[in-house]
Design a protein around this motif. Structure first.
Motif, mmCIF file in Angstrom:
data_model
loop_
_atom_site.group_PDB
_atom_site.id
_atom_site.type_symbol
_atom_site.label_atom_id
_atom_site.label_comp_id
_atom_site.label_asym_id
_atom_site.label_seq_id
_atom_site.Cartn_x
_atom_site.Cartn_y
_atom_site.Cartn_z
ATOM 1 N N GLU A 39 0.763 -1.170 -0.013
ATOM 2 C CA GLU A 39 0.014 0.090 -0.013
ATOM 3 C C GLU A 39 0.852 1.467 0.085
ATOM 4 O OE1 GLU A 39 -2.206 -3.348 1.659
ATOM 5 O OE2 GLU A 39 -0.185 -2.463 2.350
ATOM 6 N N LEU A 40 2.050 1.166 0.179
ATOM 7 C CA LEU A 40 3.056 2.242 0.305
ATOM 8 C C LEU A 40 3.843 2.228 -1.048
ATOM 9 C CD1 LEU A 40 3.838 4.548 2.379
ATOM 10 C CD2 LEU A 40 5.729 3.128 3.043
ATOM 11 N N PHE A 41 3.601 3.427 -1.846
ATOM 12 C CA PHE A 41 4.043 3.282 -3.209
ATOM 13 C C PHE A 41 5.518 3.967 -3.155
ATOM 14 C CE2 PHE A 41 3.479 5.021 -7.595
ATOM 15 C CZ PHE A 41 3.766 3.999 -8.253
ATOM 16 N N PRO A 42 6.495 3.326 -3.502
ATOM 17 C CA PRO A 42 7.896 3.912 -3.136
ATOM 18 C C PRO A 42 8.245 5.279 -3.946
ATOM 19 C CG PRO A 42 7.827 1.571 -3.603
ATOM 20 C CD PRO A 42 6.482 1.862 -4.138
ATOM 21 N N PRO A 43 7.565 5.648 -5.091
ATOM 22 C CA PRO A 43 7.957 6.920 -5.368
ATOM 23 C C PRO A 43 7.133 8.021 -4.763
ATOM 24 C CG PRO A 43 7.224 5.513 -7.325
ATOM 25 C CD PRO A 43 7.068 4.843 -6.057
ATOM 26 N N GLU A 44 5.819 7.816 -4.220
ATOM 27 C CA GLU A 44 5.380 8.568 -3.494
ATOM 28 C C GLU A 44 6.013 8.904 -2.129
ATOM 29 O OE1 GLU A 44 0.863 9.465 -2.973
ATOM 30 O OE2 GLU A 44 1.145 7.617 -1.781
ATOM 31 N N VAL A 45 6.360 7.624 -1.581
ATOM 32 C CA VAL A 45 7.052 8.041 -0.221
ATOM 33 C C VAL A 45 8.460 8.585 -0.354
ATOM 34 C CG1 VAL A 45 8.452 5.694 -0.102
ATOM 35 C CG2 VAL A 45 7.577 6.628 2.087
ATOM 36 N N MET A 46 9.130 8.595 -1.205
ATOM 37 C CA MET A 46 10.292 9.416 -1.575
ATOM 38 C C MET A 46 9.926 10.563 -1.607
ATOM 39 S SD MET A 46 13.121 7.428 -1.439
ATOM 40 C CE MET A 46 14.215 8.554 -2.044
ATOM 41 N N ARG A 47 9.288 10.806 -2.407
ATOM 42 C CA ARG A 47 8.728 12.439 -2.485
ATOM 43 C C ARG A 47 8.127 12.912 -1.135
ATOM 44 N NH1 ARG A 47 8.115 16.559 -5.910
ATOM 45 N NH2 ARG A 47 8.790 15.261 -7.479
ATOM 46 N N SER A 48 7.615 12.301 -0.575
ATOM 47 C CA SER A 48 7.068 12.612 0.888
ATOM 48 C C SER A 48 8.228 12.868 1.693
ATOM 49 C CB SER A 48 5.941 11.647 1.346
ATOM 50 O OG SER A 48 4.891 11.637 0.661
ATOM 51 N N VAL A 49 9.053 12.068 2.040
ATOM 52 C CA VAL A 49 10.198 12.205 2.670
ATOM 53 C C VAL A 49 11.158 13.073 2.333
ATOM 54 C CG1 VAL A 49 12.224 10.877 3.430
ATOM 55 C CG2 VAL A 49 10.348 9.619 3.506
ATOM 56 N N VAL A 50 11.566 13.495 1.220
ATOM 57 C CA VAL A 50 12.407 14.273 0.810
ATOM 58 C C VAL A 50 11.885 15.846 1.016
ATOM 59 C CG1 VAL A 50 13.974 15.345 -1.283
ATOM 60 C CG2 VAL A 50 13.768 12.826 -0.878
ATOM 61 N N GLU A 51 10.784 16.046 0.628
ATOM 62 C CA GLU A 51 9.914 17.126 0.772
ATOM 63 C C GLU A 51 10.071 17.552 1.963
ATOM 64 O OE1 GLU A 51 6.617 17.164 -1.532
ATOM 65 O OE2 GLU A 51 7.553 17.789 -3.336
ATOM 66 N N ARG A 52 9.391 16.554 3.099
ATOM 67 C CA ARG A 52 9.137 16.813 4.137
ATOM 68 C C ARG A 52 10.541 17.443 4.918
ATOM 69 N NH1 ARG A 52 5.475 15.603 8.159
ATOM 70 N NH2 ARG A 52 6.054 15.558 10.445
ATOM 71 N N PHE A 53 11.716 16.871 5.061
ATOM 72 C CA PHE A 53 12.795 16.943 5.646
ATOM 73 C C PHE A 53 13.912 18.087 4.876
ATOM 74 C CE2 PHE A 53 11.454 12.965 7.403
ATOM 75 C CZ PHE A 53 11.857 12.980 8.836
ATOM 76 N N HIS A 54 13.806 18.163 3.691
ATOM 77 C CA HIS A 54 14.548 19.043 2.882
ATOM 78 C C HIS A 54 13.966 20.460 3.157
ATOM 79 C CE1 HIS A 54 17.308 20.941 -0.185
ATOM 80 N NE2 HIS A 54 16.048 21.501 -0.627
ATOM 81 N N ASN A 55 12.637 20.590 3.122
ATOM 82 C CA ASN A 55 11.840 21.716 3.539
ATOM 83 C C ASN A 55 11.846 22.099 5.048
ATOM 84 O OD1 ASN A 55 11.653 22.018 0.533
ATOM 85 N ND2 ASN A 55 9.580 21.082 0.638
ATOM 86 N N GLY A 56 12.396 21.238 5.744
ATOM 87 C CA GLY A 56 12.389 21.489 7.128
ATOM 88 C C GLY A 56 13.303 22.421 7.664
ATOM 89 N N ALA A 57 13.318 22.766 8.913
ATOM 90 C CA ALA A 57 14.232 23.694 9.652
ATOM 91 C C ALA A 57 15.643 23.806 9.310
ATOM 92 C CB ALA A 57 14.030 23.439 11.144
ATOM 93 N N ARG A 58 16.150 22.130 9.203
ATOM 94 C CA ARG A 58 17.406 21.944 8.981
ATOM 95 C C ARG A 58 18.011 21.885 7.645
ATOM 96 N NH1 ARG A 58 20.441 20.915 13.706
ATOM 97 N NH2 ARG A 58 19.173 20.398 15.365
ATOM 98 N N ARG A 59 16.882 22.140 6.488
ATOM 99 C CA ARG A 59 17.002 21.973 5.265
ATOM 100 C C ARG A 59 17.907 20.951 4.794
ATOM 101 N NH1 ARG A 59 13.785 24.321 2.251
ATOM 102 N NH2 ARG A 59 15.505 24.639 0.506
ATOM 103 N N THR A 60 17.664 19.668 5.295
ATOM 104 C CA THR A 60 18.356 18.441 5.089
ATOM 105 C C THR A 60 18.570 18.298 3.614
ATOM 106 O OG1 THR A 60 17.442 17.222 7.118
ATOM 107 C CG2 THR A 60 18.480 16.007 5.463
ATOM 108 N N ARG A 61 19.927 17.941 3.363
ATOM 109 C CA ARG A 61 20.364 17.778 1.663
ATOM 110 C C ARG A 61 21.046 16.210 1.610
ATOM 111 N NH1 ARG A 61 24.227 21.791 -0.382
ATOM 112 N NH2 ARG A 61 25.135 22.262 1.453
ATOM 113 N N ILE A 62 21.238 15.420 2.585
ATOM 114 C CA ILE A 62 21.824 14.292 2.591
ATOM 115 C C ILE A 62 20.791 13.147 3.003
ATOM 116 C CG2 ILE A 62 23.832 12.604 3.186
ATOM 117 C CD1 ILE A 62 25.426 15.270 3.418
ATOM 118 N N PHE A 63 20.462 12.312 2.349
ATOM 119 C CA PHE A 63 19.444 11.177 2.484
ATOM 120 C C PHE A 63 20.121 9.821 2.382
ATOM 121 C CE2 PHE A 63 17.131 15.100 1.582
ATOM 122 C CZ PHE A 63 16.087 14.941 2.488
#
Length: 894
Positions: A405-429
């Motif tokens: 039920e967890l579609f891999p492309p969708e979860v990748m986008r959700s994770v990257v957008e959540r953490f890259h756009n967060g307070a720490r502006r994470t760039r390494i995954f």
């Protein structure tokens, strides 16, 4: 001039920028030439196939309307085979065909809105009568009548679905991932040029008209995508199907053409067959891959006493987001580094706060997190400061599996957008997750393409594991023991197709990491597979990736499996010999166990060692783009001694070996790059210069257009090229770039909006001659002087370097290295980066890149850093003076 410095990177000086001198498109195929001669016969054959196809579809649509089935678009799918050199845009312009999918060997799936195929038939008449403008017909080699769509289905269905197609039951429920094209027939028009007679008002009107036409094209693409999503939703509702996930690219913007989207559909067999056979824009139908990371544990080792009390990282330390099974966040060795406020569980049916690592025994994400923080040696005592913040994105369940039920492309986008756009502006995954089997090579997968798109949209670096071979498997996903039982010995079985890297390791933008072993170890009847240190791990999946791209790019220590000497041998994961496993922090829950152990091996634990170096680079160069971190990681990688020895024999005895001897060495070199890529990266080499090794880099984001060329100049100081000296100098060059992907293209050069490559000056070639060779200069368009090509290991052609069937410019990270005598170097070493036409017709579309060049005195006979630094400063001053002189002239003219 002060000589005080900290061995910082030196700047690469861009000396020239202009239009690139690019090669032509090549000759037409022999079949195209034959069609130009036999016009009547070729036109007749195509006409018969087209009329039959049209009649079949008219009958099929009429029958379907009488059965009260859900509405489908009026377009019909057509399979063509065209000249591989044909610009597919001609099919849109000449015949109003929408390009659904491009495949290898000239196969193209198109959709025609006109069921009569009128424009195509009209062009056939023109070609037969030698009418001007009809020559494209010669390049259309075949139109498939395909009454039962067998040919089309064979090109859109997975192998498994194709085998089962005739046995699909009407009421059986299927879950499939379906790729839908949505490019339409609209394209961005060619940007106008100003004629001599254009007044300012007319020119402004032309520019405005073109800008509006471009905006209209983007609006239309957006509308097409929305319309097709709605069509599919209505179709699914009719069959009571469930769209589990639907994902497309980013919002439309200049230079971005999301040409497709992918749905995960749960539907009965009758509906699946109806949709696949009749929906004209389908380009791929595959079953979801099993994403599970089986633990390779054998047994617990020792339980070392821990007295360590690590302290938290600096407030501004880099953060690394871990996309994994969760983390035991309260672990004494990890807790101070956890950025707990950002932890998030993405699993369906779980609370967002369910972020613990429930994988037993020992966890998975917890081990990966510990590797990022400690590297090879876990702290046992003291109060070591932890270097980075760890962010926890849980996407795997307690079975180390990603639910369907967890579609891999969708979860990748959700994770990257959540953490890259967060307070720490994470760039390494760090993404130590793969499908269980090898990657498909028909198209870039939706998962891998999403990684490529995320890297194009954001300044991020995704470190990706290559995947592991299981101990035992089932056809076609064979394991280590299966290969041995079949007579395929280590390490040669690593070149089998079943050992190919696992999805999404084929992603062009992800830095894919394989595994090597610590060495040859024995315990009782058991021994490791590796005959010496730094050999590929028995389980490490290998390349090349899709389109013959070098994958994995780098390797790290994930260690090895073990085997007995009997035949056939028994095989176990490396935990049977503890030193055959890396030292890992492990979860002390599910069930309770030691906090540190050597009981697991895998590429999952090689990848975070590379992520650790990437985070160190971010600490050192916080304002530089992630593309540069990737470039410096690959630039620092080198082959281990055993592999370099094979390459050295090829270099030293190139003209002395017999044909058989040379072929054996070439085969070995090819196997090496498939297994270990560019080699093992090194933190010191990637972050520190020395007296004997100097790296020069571009700084900031560098953009380049299609057809553009950037020329960089590296001055070679006189002491480095004295004729009386003959030192060996190793030169490494790495280009790291990113551009917008387009998933419906089964071709490297059409997958990206703009693709790049690099060239260097030859031995004995001056900077002006090099400039003429790589740039268009209408005022001085003369032939450049000859020179000797540097003895690059890979070269631009797959048959030119020391490693055959591999070329350096096939991916988005392009490295090559050569060893030359110091007295053969010219006074300037020049490198050109060139932009080439990809799928995008938008003149404002660009690629972003970073470039690194390293000079190293192999024997360390002389110092190189200070002379190079001084020469670079002098050239910088010279370039700045030229710029100031031009600015003065411009101001005087005004």
């Amino acid at each position: 001039m002060s000589n005080e410095h900290n061995f910082e990177y030196l700047p690469l000086i861009r000396r020239y920028q202009g239009r690139a001198r690019l090669r032509g498109g090549g000759e037409p195929s022999p079949l195209t030439l034959a069609n130009r001669i036999a016009r009547q016969a070729h036109s007749s054959d195509l006409r018969a196939a087209a009329l039959s196809l049209s009649a079949n579809w008219q009958e099929r649509k009429a029958q379907r309307e009488g059965q009260a089935l859900p509405a489908i678009p009026k377009d019909i799918p057509i399979l063509l085979q065209v000249d591989p050199g044909l610009d597919l845009d001609a099919l849109r312009k000449k015949f109003s065909f929408e390009i659904v999918a491009e495949q290898e060997e000239g196969y193209v799936i198109v959709a025609s809105e006109d069921i009569q195929i009128t424009p195509f038939l009209a062009m056939l008449d023109g070609f037969a009568g030698e009418v001007y403008g009809s020559a494209t017909i010669a390049q259309v080699h075949r139109l498939f009548d395909d009454p039962d769509q067998t040919d089309r289905l064979g090109r859109i269905l997975s192998e498994r679905l194709m085998d089962e197609w005739g046995y699909i039951g009407n009421d059986q429920v299927y879950i499939v991932d379906i790729g839908i094209a949505c490019a339409g027939t609209q394209e961005i028009p060619v940007r106008p040029t100003r004629g001599n007679r254009n007044t300012d008002a007319k020119w402004a009107a032309k520019q405005s008209e073109w800008s509006q036409a471009r905006a209209n094209a983007y609006d239309l693409w957006d509308r097409i995508k929305i319309d097709r999503e709605e069509e599919i939703t209505r179709f699914a509702n009719f069959y009571h199907a469930e769209i589990l996930h639907l994902i497309d690219g980013a919002e439309f913007d200049a230079g971005i053409l999301p040409d497709s989207f992918t749905i995960r559909l749960k539907i009965v067999g009758k509906g699946l067959k109806d949709f696949v056979l009749n929906y004209p824009y389908v380009f791929e139908v595959v079953e979801p891959e099993d994403i599970v990371l089986p633990q390779r544990k054998v047994g617990e080792g020792t339980r070392p006493e821990l007295a360590a009390a690590p302290t938290e990282p600096d407030a501004d330390a880099p953060s690394v987001c871990l996309i994994d099974s969760g983390i035991q966040e309260g672990h004494v060795l990890i807790q101070p580094a956890i950025d707990q406020g950002t932890s998030h569980c993405f699993l369906p049916g779980k609370n967002a706060g369910d972020v613990g690592d429930e994988v037993g025994p020992g966890g998975h994400g917890t081990r990966v997190a510990g590797t990022i923080l400690y590297g090879e040696v876990v702290a046992r005592a003291g109060t070591p400061p932890l270097p980075f913040w760890i962010q926890n994105a849980r996407v795997l369940d307690e079975n180390n599996r990603m639910p369907v039920e967890l579609f891999p492309p969708e979860v990748m986008r959700s994770v990257v957008e959540r953490f890259h756009n967060g307070a720490r502006r994470t760039r390494i995954f760090n993404h130590s997750i793969n499908a269980q089997g090898y990657c498909r090579t028909r198209y870039m997968s939706a998962w891998a393409a999403e990684i490529d798109l995320l890297c194009a949209e954001n300044d991020v670096l995704i470190i990706q594991s290559a995947g592991n071979l299981p101990i035992s498997g089932q056809t076609p996903y064979l394991g280590v023991k299966d290969h041995l039982n079949a007579g395929r010995n280590y390490p040669l079985y690593l070149c089998e197709p079943s050992a190919r890297i696992a999805n999404p390791g084929q992603s062009l933008q992800a830095l894919t990491v394989g595994s090597v072993a610590y060495g040859a170890l024995e315990a009782g009847d058991w021994r490791t597979f590796a005959p010496e240190s730094n050999y590929p791990s028995a389980f490490s999946r290998t390349g090349p990736g899709i389109w013959n791209v070098i994958k994995p790019e780098v390797v790290e220590y994930g260690d090895d499996d073990i085997r007995t000497r009997n035949q056939p041998p028994d095989v176990q994961a490396g935990g049977g010999i503890p030193l055959a496993c890396p030292e890992l922090v492990r979860s002390t829950m599910f069930p309770p166990g030691p906090a540190v152990d050597r009981d697991e091996a895998g590429t999952s634990f090689a990848a975070p060692k590379v992520a650790r170096i990437a985070a160190q680079l971010q600490r050192l160069l916080p304002t530089e783009p992630a593309l540069l971190y990737r470039a410096l990681l690959v630039q620092s990688a080198q082959w281990p001694t055993w592999a370099e020895n094979i390459l050295a024999r090829l270099r030293a005895q190139e003209f002395e070996l017999s044909g058989e001897q040379r072929q054996k060495l070439l085969d070995n070199a090819s196997w090496i790059i498939r297994s270990i890529g560019y080699g093992i990266p090194d933190e010191t080499r990637s972050t520190v210069n020395t007296d004997h090794r100097t790296t020069l880099i571009t700084s900031g984001e560098t953009h380049i257009h299609t057809g553009e060329c950037h020329v960089y100049q590296v001055p070679i100081p006189a002491p480095l090229r004295r004729q009386s000296d003959e030192f060996e100098i190793r030169i490494d060059v790495t280009l790291s770039y990113v551009a917008q992907p387009r998933r419906t293209r089964r071709n490297l050069r059409h997958y990206l909006s703009t693709w790049l490559d690099w060239k260097t000056s030859k031995l004995g070639e001056g900077i002006n001659d090099f400039r003429i060779r790589v740039m268009k200069d209408t005022e001085n368009d003369i032939e450049p002087l000859p020179g000797s090509v540097l003895p690059w290991t890979l070269q631009e052609s797959p048959n030119s370097g020391f490693i055959r069937a591999t070329k350096r410019n096939s991916g988005t990270v392009q490295k090559d290295w050569a060893i030359v005598r110091s007295n053969t170097l010219p006074d300037h070493f020049c490198i050109a980066v060139q932009g080439h036409q990809g799928w995008s017709r938008d003149p404002d579309s660009t690629a972003r890149y970073a470039l690194a060049v390293t000079f190293e005195i192999v024997g360390q006979e002389i110092n190189i850093y200070d002379p190079l630094r001084t020469a670079v400063i002098e050239v910088q001053a010279e370039v700045e003076a030229e710029v100031n002189e031009v600015e003065v002239e411009v101001n005087e003219d005004e």
